[in-house]
Design a protein around this motif. Structure first.
Motif, mmCIF file in Angstrom:
data_model
loop_
_atom_site.group_PDB
_atom_site.id
_atom_site.type_symbol
_atom_site.label_atom_id
_atom_site.label_comp_id
_atom_site.label_asym_id
_atom_site.label_seq_id
_atom_site.Cartn_x
_atom_site.Cartn_y
_atom_site.Cartn_z
ATOM 1 N N LEU A 178 23.147 42.164 43.442
ATOM 2 C CA LEU A 178 23.663 42.142 44.805
ATOM 3 C C LEU A 178 24.970 41.365 44.919
ATOM 4 C CD1 LEU A 178 20.322 41.587 46.755
ATOM 5 C CD2 LEU A 178 21.415 43.729 46.072
ATOM 6 N N ALA A 179 25.346 40.661 43.853
ATOM 7 C CA ALA A 179 26.625 39.938 43.811
ATOM 8 C C ALA A 179 27.022 39.806 42.353
ATOM 9 C CB ALA A 179 26.503 38.564 44.465
ATOM 10 N N ARG A 180 28.192 40.342 42.008
ATOM 11 C CA ARG A 180 28.606 40.357 40.608
ATOM 12 C C ARG A 180 29.868 39.531 40.404
ATOM 13 N NH1 ARG A 180 29.363 46.359 38.910
ATOM 14 N NH2 ARG A 180 30.230 46.530 41.019
ATOM 15 N N LEU B 208 26.127 47.339 38.182
ATOM 16 C CA LEU B 208 25.361 47.329 39.432
ATOM 17 C C LEU B 208 23.875 47.540 39.160
ATOM 18 C CD1 LEU B 208 25.227 47.334 42.526
ATOM 19 C CD2 LEU B 208 25.678 49.795 42.462
ATOM 20 N N VAL B 209 23.520 48.409 38.203
ATOM 21 C CA VAL B 209 22.121 48.721 37.888
ATOM 22 C C VAL B 209 21.878 48.448 36.409
ATOM 23 C CG1 VAL B 209 20.332 50.491 37.860
ATOM 24 C CG2 VAL B 209 22.065 50.502 39.667
ATOM 25 N N ALA B 210 20.851 47.661 36.107
ATOM 26 C CA ALA B 210 20.511 47.330 34.727
ATOM 27 C C ALA B 210 19.057 47.712 34.471
ATOM 28 C CB ALA B 210 20.712 45.842 34.457
ATOM 29 N N LEU C 28 12.668 40.675 45.325
ATOM 30 C CA LEU C 28 13.936 39.958 45.249
ATOM 31 C C LEU C 28 13.785 38.765 44.328
ATOM 32 C CD1 LEU C 28 14.963 39.919 49.029
ATOM 33 C CD2 LEU C 28 15.953 41.341 47.225
ATOM 34 N N ARG C 29 14.859 38.424 43.648
ATOM 35 C CA ARG C 29 14.836 37.247 42.807
ATOM 36 C C ARG C 29 16.223 36.621 42.752
ATOM 37 N NH1 ARG C 29 13.803 40.202 36.907
ATOM 38 N NH2 ARG C 29 16.004 40.586 36.370
#
Length: 320
Positions: A284-286, A306-308, A233-234
């Motif tokens: 997790l939050a956009r 959502l996915v990079a 997590l970051r």
């Protein structure tokens, strides 16, 4: 027949080695030692004068073999530790029989009496063959759970798609603690170079991303190239600002991210290593970024996916 006190000791052998390694086998060690001493050395435990415990284990990027000699009552007589810096355990197969032979080449009269305190085996100079791994002097064993722990720092260049608009390059630094079993925990921080979007009317929107977080890795394959699965997590920060307008505005958003992927690590000697990471960042939050025109119309500029996907390559150094 009764054995005299001037005859050399006999030994029983307790063996522990990873079944999938290329380390010497128990049978190969017995044959090599007895060929070197020109006599039968190893017998059943009930008939042996001493017991030799041999333990082989992975130590960081190399291998270690621990030898413990005890009398038939279990009292310690001496230890040897054979170390190799290569990732292939087979590199120790030549020096191990020599160390064992020197450790067991003494007469029965030098064994301590059962009621007497144990005495160490007389020191024997170790003449290791040219090119064989180093055999250090006797040392005390590390406490359980602390054997082979290492600390590293690494610098990486990375490329990510979607964290900021388009494909962006950046860099990261990390520091980690690695166990002898291959597990690791790292703290990392990095940033991507600014990315811009042109806006109708001559202006631009510029985005800058930085992050910091914690990453854990579990060993998948331990060979010349070590493979691991990593996740963590970051906390990311995305700065968006206008440019080339009469009035430029800026905003910064903090949002949590999850990261997951695979890692390949190649040792470059005893202190350096090369690393390749490939995986993805999961937002997790956009937030959605828009531009408001003079006529109060909203123009969509950018919304992080959502996915990079990301890939990073770099170099590291072992500090301990």
């Amino acid at each position: 027949r009764a054995r005299g006190e001037d005859e050399p000791v006999s030994a029983s052998l307790e063996w522990a080695a990873p079944p999938t390694s290329r380390c010497s086998t128990r049978a190969a060690l017995v044959a090599a030692v007895e060929a070197r001493l020109h006599r039968a050395v190893f017998v059943a435990a009930a008939a042996a004068d001493v017991r030799l415990d041999v333990t082989t284990r992975m130590l960081g990027t190399g291998w270690a073999i621990d030898l413990e000699l005890r009398d038939r009552h279990g009292a310690p007589l001496g230890t040897r530790h054979v170390r190799g810096r290569a990732s292939d355990c087979a590199d120790l197969n030549e020096s191990l029989p020599l160390v064992v032979a020197l450790l067991l080449d003494f007469p029965r009269r030098e064994l301590p009496l059962p009621a007497a305190p144990p005495i160490p085996v007389p020191a024997v100079p170790l003449a290791v063959p040219a090119g064989a791994p180093e055999v250090p002097k006797d040392t005390a064993r590390s406490p359980p759970g602390q054997q082979g722990a290492r600390v590293s720092i690494a610098l990486e260049g990375e490329a990510a798609s979607g964290v900021v608009p388009g494909l962006a390059a950046g860099g990261a630094a990390s520091g980690g603690v690695h166990s002898a079993l291959g597990w690791s925990v790292e703290i990392a921080a990095g940033a991507l170079m600014p990315s811009s979007i042109a806006i109708v009317g001559g202006g631009r929107a510029r985005f800058f991303h930085a992050y910091g977080g914690v990453l854990g890795c579990a060993p998948l394959l331990r060979a010349a190239v070590a493979l691991s699965l990593c996740g963590g997590l970051r906390l990311g920060a995305l700065l968006a600002e206008g440019a080339d307008f009469d009035r430029n505005e800026a905003s910064t958003r903090l949002f949590p991210e999850a990261v997951a992927g695979a890692r390949a690590q190649l040792p470059l000697g005893s202190t350096l290593f090369a690393r390749l990471d490939a995986g993805a960042t999961f937002s997790l939050a956009r937030g959605r970024y828009v531009f408001r025109t003079d006529t109060n119309d909203l123009i969509g500029l950018y919304e992080p996916p959502l996915v990079a996907p990301r890939v990073a390559v770099g170099l590291g150094i072992w500090l301990h």
